[in-house]
Design a protein around this motif. Structure first.
Motif, PDB file in Angstrom:
ATOM      1  N   ASN A   1       0.828  -1.200   0.000  1.00 23.93           N
ATOM      2  CA  ASN A   1       0.000   0.000   0.000  1.00 23.93           C
ATOM      3  C   ASN A   1       0.859   1.246   0.000  1.00 23.93           C
ATOM      4  O   ASN A   1       1.965   1.261   0.518  1.00 23.93           O
ATOM      5  CB  ASN A   1      -0.905   0.019   1.242  1.00 23.93           C
ATOM      6  CG  ASN A   1      -1.959  -1.042   1.179  1.00 23.93           C
ATOM      7  OD1 ASN A   1      -2.908  -0.937   0.429  1.00 23.93           O
ATOM      8  ND2 ASN A   1      -1.773  -2.110   1.947  1.00 23.93           N
ATOM      9  N   SER A   2       0.318   2.294  -0.553  1.00 28.57           N
ATOM     10  CA  SER A   2       0.999   3.579  -0.558  1.00 28.57           C
ATOM     11  C   SER A   2       0.281   4.534   0.387  1.00 28.57           C
ATOM     12  O   SER A   2       0.106   5.701   0.090  1.00 28.57           O
ATOM     13  CB  SER A   2       1.040   4.146  -1.983  1.00 28.57           C
ATOM     14  OG  SER A   2       1.882   5.268  -2.021  1.00 28.57           O
ATOM     15  N   TRP A   3      -0.152   4.006   1.510  1.00 28.30           N
ATOM     16  CA  TRP A   3      -0.794   4.846   2.511  1.00 28.30           C
ATOM     17  C   TRP A   3       0.257   5.728   3.141  1.00 28.30           C
ATOM     18  O   TRP A   3       1.419   5.367   3.221  1.00 28.30           O
ATOM     19  CB  TRP A   3      -1.424   4.009   3.618  1.00 28.30           C
ATOM     20  CG  TRP A   3      -2.465   3.049   3.162  1.00 28.30           C
ATOM     21  CD1 TRP A   3      -3.266   3.152   2.067  1.00 28.30           C
ATOM     22  CD2 TRP A   3      -2.816   1.829   3.798  1.00 28.30           C
ATOM     23  NE1 TRP A   3      -4.097   2.065   1.986  1.00 28.30           N
ATOM     24  CE2 TRP A   3      -3.836   1.242   3.047  1.00 28.30           C
ATOM     25  CE3 TRP A   3      -2.373   1.173   4.937  1.00 28.30           C
ATOM     26  CZ2 TRP A   3      -4.425   0.045   3.389  1.00 28.30           C
ATOM     27  CZ3 TRP A   3      -2.950  -0.023   5.288  1.00 28.30           C
ATOM     28  CH2 TRP A   3      -3.971  -0.575   4.516  1.00 28.30           C
ATOM     29  N   GLY A   4      -0.152   6.859   3.631  1.00 31.52           N
ATOM     30  CA  GLY A   4       0.823   7.693   4.308  1.00 31.52           C
ATOM     31  C   GLY A   4       0.243   8.988   4.804  1.00 31.52           C
ATOM     32  O   GLY A   4      -0.846   9.397   4.435  1.00 31.52           O
ATOM     33  N   GLY A   5       1.007   9.586   5.639  1.00 28.00           N
ATOM     34  CA  GLY A   5       0.654  10.872   6.191  1.00 28.00           C
ATOM     35  C   GLY A   5       1.220  11.016   7.584  1.00 28.00           C
ATOM     36  O   GLY A   5       0.964  10.185   8.434  1.00 28.00           O
ATOM     37  N   GLY A   6       2.042  11.986   7.750  1.00 25.11           N
ATOM     38  CA  GLY A   6       2.619  12.226   9.061  1.00 25.11           C
ATOM     39  C   GLY A   6       3.725  11.246   9.391  1.00 25.11           C
ATOM     40  O   GLY A   6       4.025  10.330   8.629  1.00 25.11           O
ATOM     41  N   GLN A   7       4.342  11.469  10.511  1.00 27.76           N
ATOM     42  CA  GLN A   7       5.444  10.633  10.954  1.00 27.76           C
ATOM     43  C   GLN A   7       5.170  10.118  12.357  1.00 27.76           C
ATOM     44  O   GLN A   7       4.502  10.770  13.149  1.00 27.76           O
ATOM     45  CB  GLN A   7       6.745  11.422  10.961  1.00 27.76           C
ATOM     46  CG  GLN A   7       7.165  11.892   9.593  1.00 27.76           C
ATOM     47  CD  GLN A   7       8.411  12.740   9.664  1.00 27.76           C
ATOM     48  OE1 GLN A   7       8.544  13.611  10.509  1.00 27.76           O
ATOM     49  NE2 GLN A   7       9.343  12.472   8.765  1.00 27.76           N
TER      50      GLN A   7
END
Length: 99
Positions: A18-24
């Protein structure tokens, strides 16, 4: 994902990508990553598209247990937009880069 319709788990995937993302440093995904790992499913995520600076890797790719992937350009160099580690939750990320 581990065994949605098969009690014997013979048809489970070998990996989820998956290419989910957002923030660290977001551990929201960690229970899923741990469950997939326990079922011998490799969780593969984008490292993110936050640029070439160090410590730009995003979640869930920066989670422990995740296999993170960076991007490369047509010359097979790390793409300028591809995030890099270390991450907030792991020291080495991405694990691999590919076009």
């Amino acid at each position: 994902v581990a065994c949605p319709n098969s009690p014997s788990c013979t048809q489970k995937p070998h990996l989820v990508n998956n290419s989910w993302g957002g923030g660290q440093g977001d551990t929201w995904y960690l229970s899923y990553i741990n469950a997939w790992r326990a079922a011998n499913i490799l969780p593969v995520f984008s490292a993110g598209n936050s640029g070439s600076a160090c410590s730009t890797a995003n979640s869930p790719g920066d989670n422990s247990g995740a296999f993170s992937v960076g991007a490369s350009d047509t010359a097979d160099r790390i793409a300028s937009f591809s995030s890099r580690g270390p991450g907030r939750l792991v020291t080495q990320t991405p694990v691999i880069s590919a076009p």
